[in-house]
Write a protein that holds these residues in place. Structure first.
Motif, PDB file in Angstrom:
ATOM      1  N   ASN A  47     -15.903  -0.842  -0.684  1.00  0.00           N
ATOM      2  CA  ASN A  47     -15.035  -0.339   0.387  1.00  0.00           C
ATOM      3  C   ASN A  47     -14.452   1.020   0.010  1.00  0.00           C
ATOM      4  O   ASN A  47     -14.082   1.231  -1.147  1.00  0.00           O
ATOM      5  CB  ASN A  47     -13.897  -1.332   0.660  1.00  0.00           C
ATOM      6  N   PRO A  48     -14.356   1.926   0.954  1.00  0.00           N
ATOM      7  CA  PRO A  48     -13.740   3.237   0.665  1.00  0.00           C
ATOM      8  C   PRO A  48     -12.279   3.070   0.256  1.00  0.00           C
ATOM      9  O   PRO A  48     -11.584   2.163   0.714  1.00  0.00           O
ATOM     10  CB  PRO A  48     -13.867   3.997   1.991  1.00  0.00           C
ATOM     11  N   ALA A  49     -11.836   3.991  -0.617  1.00  0.00           N
ATOM     12  CA  ALA A  49     -10.447   3.937  -1.066  1.00  0.00           C
ATOM     13  C   ALA A  49      -9.469   4.179   0.074  1.00  0.00           C
ATOM     14  O   ALA A  49      -8.310   3.762   0.005  1.00  0.00           O
ATOM     15  CB  ALA A  49     -10.216   4.961  -2.178  1.00  0.00           C
ATOM     16  N   SER A  50      -9.939   4.844   1.128  1.00  0.00           N
ATOM     17  CA  SER A  50      -9.062   5.128   2.267  1.00  0.00           C
ATOM     18  C   SER A  50      -8.781   3.883   3.107  1.00  0.00           C
ATOM     19  O   SER A  50      -7.862   3.869   3.927  1.00  0.00           O
ATOM     20  CB  SER A  50      -9.687   6.213   3.149  1.00  0.00           C
ATOM     21  N   GLU A  51      -9.612   2.812   2.940  1.00  0.00           N
ATOM     22  CA  GLU A  51      -9.434   1.594   3.731  1.00  0.00           C
ATOM     23  C   GLU A  51      -8.888   0.494   2.823  1.00  0.00           C
ATOM     24  O   GLU A  51      -9.533  -0.525   2.566  1.00  0.00           O
ATOM     25  CB  GLU A  51     -10.754   1.191   4.364  1.00  0.00           C
ATOM     26  N   LEU A  52      -7.682   0.707   2.312  1.00  0.00           N
ATOM     27  CA  LEU A  52      -7.081  -0.244   1.382  1.00  0.00           C
ATOM     28  C   LEU A  52      -6.814  -1.590   2.053  1.00  0.00           C
ATOM     29  O   LEU A  52      -7.026  -2.653   1.446  1.00  0.00           O
ATOM     30  CB  LEU A  52      -5.775   0.333   0.825  1.00  0.00           C
ATOM     31  N   ALA A  53      -6.345  -1.561   3.292  1.00  0.00           N
ATOM     32  CA  ALA A  53      -6.037  -2.818   3.986  1.00  0.00           C
ATOM     33  C   ALA A  53      -7.269  -3.705   4.096  1.00  0.00           C
ATOM     34  O   ALA A  53      -7.210  -4.929   3.889  1.00  0.00           O
ATOM     35  CB  ALA A  53      -5.456  -2.523   5.367  1.00  0.00           C
ATOM     36  N   THR A  54      -8.402  -3.101   4.428  1.00  0.00           N
ATOM     37  CA  THR A  54      -9.656  -3.871   4.524  1.00  0.00           C
ATOM     38  C   THR A  54     -10.044  -4.451   3.175  1.00  0.00           C
ATOM     39  O   THR A  54     -10.484  -5.606   3.065  1.00  0.00           O
ATOM     40  CB  THR A  54     -10.778  -2.963   5.050  1.00  0.00           C
ATOM     41  N   THR A  55      -9.878  -3.652   2.123  1.00  0.00           N
ATOM     42  CA  THR A  55     -10.211  -4.114   0.777  1.00  0.00           C
ATOM     43  C   THR A  55      -9.345  -5.296   0.364  1.00  0.00           C
ATOM     44  O   THR A  55      -9.837  -6.315  -0.154  1.00  0.00           O
ATOM     45  CB  THR A  55     -10.038  -2.964  -0.224  1.00  0.00           C
ATOM     46  N   LEU A  56      -8.030  -5.175   0.594  1.00  0.00           N
ATOM     47  CA  LEU A  56      -7.132  -6.262   0.228  1.00  0.00           C
ATOM     48  C   LEU A  56      -7.395  -7.526   1.043  1.00  0.00           C
ATOM     49  O   LEU A  56      -7.276  -8.648   0.534  1.00  0.00           O
ATOM     50  CB  LEU A  56      -5.684  -5.812   0.399  1.00  0.00           C
ATOM     51  N   GLN A  57      -7.754  -7.334   2.306  1.00  0.00           N
ATOM     52  CA  GLN A  57      -8.073  -8.493   3.143  1.00  0.00           C
ATOM     53  C   GLN A  57      -9.288  -9.225   2.602  1.00  0.00           C
ATOM     54  O   GLN A  57      -9.310 -10.466   2.511  1.00  0.00           O
ATOM     55  CB  GLN A  57      -8.321  -8.041   4.587  1.00  0.00           C
TER      56      GLN A  57
END
Length: 497
Positions: A47-57
């Motif tokens: 996941n891109p670092a800019s999409e932290l919420a998606t990564t944490l989800q």
């Protein structure tokens, strides 16, 4: 409306000190733990670092599946976090899990960045990783260890997102600075162009003003020789008619002259005609030469031709002296100003004649005014101006530039203009080349003569001009200019500013 009473949870106490986390060897105590860590790492890398919420989800979902808990919650406590909304809940609920009042919470620490942007050893609390509804109390220690391990990986993802956010902010700030800098540079370019236009207008205005003053004085100076030539031509024409009439008598009666010829010769007074006619012709020649010098010098001064030419500076200086002759000669209230010329055998110099001529006019005018100022309070003073020219090599240069040139290009001409006037005070010497600086009344001088002279010599011709003066001992201006046109492109570029 019925509001359910919130369930009571028993949180397992976990030490929030990051330095007390178990070592990775202890945490990775099973193949399943290794596989979980591998999958979480893959999620962070994918996941891109800019999409932290998606990564944490995705991490929450993966962790919930692994621990088989009712809910995994990633709770952000930072109100200034730009990657995840403050007080947000990243959760993955298990709807099929039986309700339990057991929960485990572990802290999520991130590095503390200094003002310069570098990471420090100090770590700050970013949030909490919570596992709600843990099923087996016997597994609490293992689950706690796994949560701490995942909290470390979450910290890595958060750190990457923070660094990306910081980098984007710095990039945007740098872009704004560059945009502003470009705007300022454009404004400076416009201002420089405007200043150059003003300078050109000032140069033209100063030249026109000087030319106007010279014309007023030269009209008076030219009027006398013109009237003399006009009157002398009448006498010369009368003498010519008498001599022609005498020749006609000889032609008519030759070879036997008539008896009336002696009487005719006596009436003509041929002896007087021979003497006076020659003197008259000499005077006419002197008057016409003076007019020719003045007109030629005035033409050179007023010529706006911007072509670079090879000129003899000795002749140019002589022309400037001719233009100012009316101010050098004796006046009713003061003696004449003697000009001593010590011209060396100098080569031709490539330059813009009109501009160089303007410099000489300006410097000579300043010298004359300094002498007149001293004559106001010293009647016994004998005013004098010395002008000398010489050719030198570059190692004697006043300039600091000693670039490699040919022998011809290394030659320079030095012009010294010295007067025995009052001299210049030191604080005035420091400012005398500044535009609009003058010690004279504003109505008499705009203070541009020396400033324009410096501009012409140093910028337009890449030469050098300096002033040596001591109060009570006169003033000397020294001009240095290359004989070769090694700066032809620069001269054309800076011509007329």
């Amino acid at each position: 409306m019925h509001i359910e009473e919130p369930a009571t949870h028993n949180f397992i106490e976990v030490d929030f000190q990051p330095q007390q986390l178990p070592p990775l060897q202890t945490l990775l105590n099973s193949n399943q733990s290794c596989e979980l860590l591998k999958q979480v790492t893959q999620i962070i890398d994918t996941n891109p670092a800019s999409e932290l919420a998606t990564t944490l989800q995705a991490i929450a979902e993966k962790l919930q599946q692994f621990l088989d808990t009712q809910q995994i919650v990633i709770y952000s406590i930072h109100g200034n976090d730009s990657t995840v909304a403050p007080n947000s809940l990243i959760s993955s609920p298990n709807l099929n899990h039986t309700n339990s009042n057991h929960s485990i919470a572990v802290p999520i620490f991130t590095p503390n960045f200094s003002i310069s942007g570098a990471s420090t050893k100090e770590r700050v609390l970013w949030g909490i990783l919570i596992a709600n509804g843990c099923s087996l109390l016997s597994c609490e220690q293992q689950e706690c260890s796994i949560l701490k391990l995942i909290a470390r990986e979450i910290s890595v993802a958060i750190q990457q997102a923070q660094l990306l956010t910081k980098l984007q902010a710095e990039t945007e700030a740098r872009n704004r600075v560059e945009t502003q800098a470009n705007q300022y540079l454009q404004q400076i370019d416009h201002q420089s162009l405007y200043i150059e236009q003003i300078q050109q207008q000032l140069l033209s205005s100063e030249k026109i003003a000087t030319l106007g003053e010279l014309i007023v004085d030269l009209v008076k100076e030219i009027r006398d020789p013109v009237e003399f030539i006009f009157n002398a031509l009448y006498s010369a024409s009368q003498y010519a008619e008498d001599l022609i009439q005498l020749l006609e008598h000889y032609e008519h009666y030759y070879p036997t002259p008539p008896a009336t010829l002696p009487t005719f010769l006596q009436s003509l007074d041929t002896n007087f005609i021979k003497t006076d006619f020659i003197k008259l012709l000499w005077s006419l020649q002197a008057g016409s030469e003076q007019l020719q010098k003045i007109v030629s010098a005035l033409h050179n001064f007023s010529d706006d031709d911007s072509q670079i030419k090879k000129i003899n500076l000795n002749h140019t200086i002589s022309g400037a002296i001719a233009i100012l002759q009316h101010r050098l000669k004796q006046q009713p209230n003061r003696p004449g100003i003697e000009v001593v010329k010590e011209f060396g055998d100098i080569p031709l110099v490539e330059c813009l004649p009109s501009e160089i001529n303007q410099v000489f006019i300006s410097l000579l005018t300043n010298a004359i005014e300094a002498l007149e100022e001293r004559l106001n309070y010293d009647n016994s003073f004998m005013p004098k101006i010395w002008i000398s020219t010489e050719v030198v090599q570059s190692h004697l240069s006043l300039l600091s530039n000693t670039s490699v040139l040919s022998n011809k290009q290394k030659q320079k001409v030095l012009i010294h203009i010295y007067d025995n006037g009052t001299g210049i005070l030191p604080h005035i010497q420091r400012r005398m080349f500044e535009p609009f600086f003058t010690t004279k009344p504003i109505a008499k001088s705009m203070g541009l003569g020396l400033a324009i002279s410096k501009q012409i010599i140093e910028q337009n011709h890449r030469g050098k001009i300096r002033c040596n003066s001591q109060l009570g001992h006169g003033t000397e201006f020294v001009i240095e200019i290359y004989t070769s046109g090694r700066h032809n492109a620069d001269i054309k570029k800076h011509a007329n500013f």
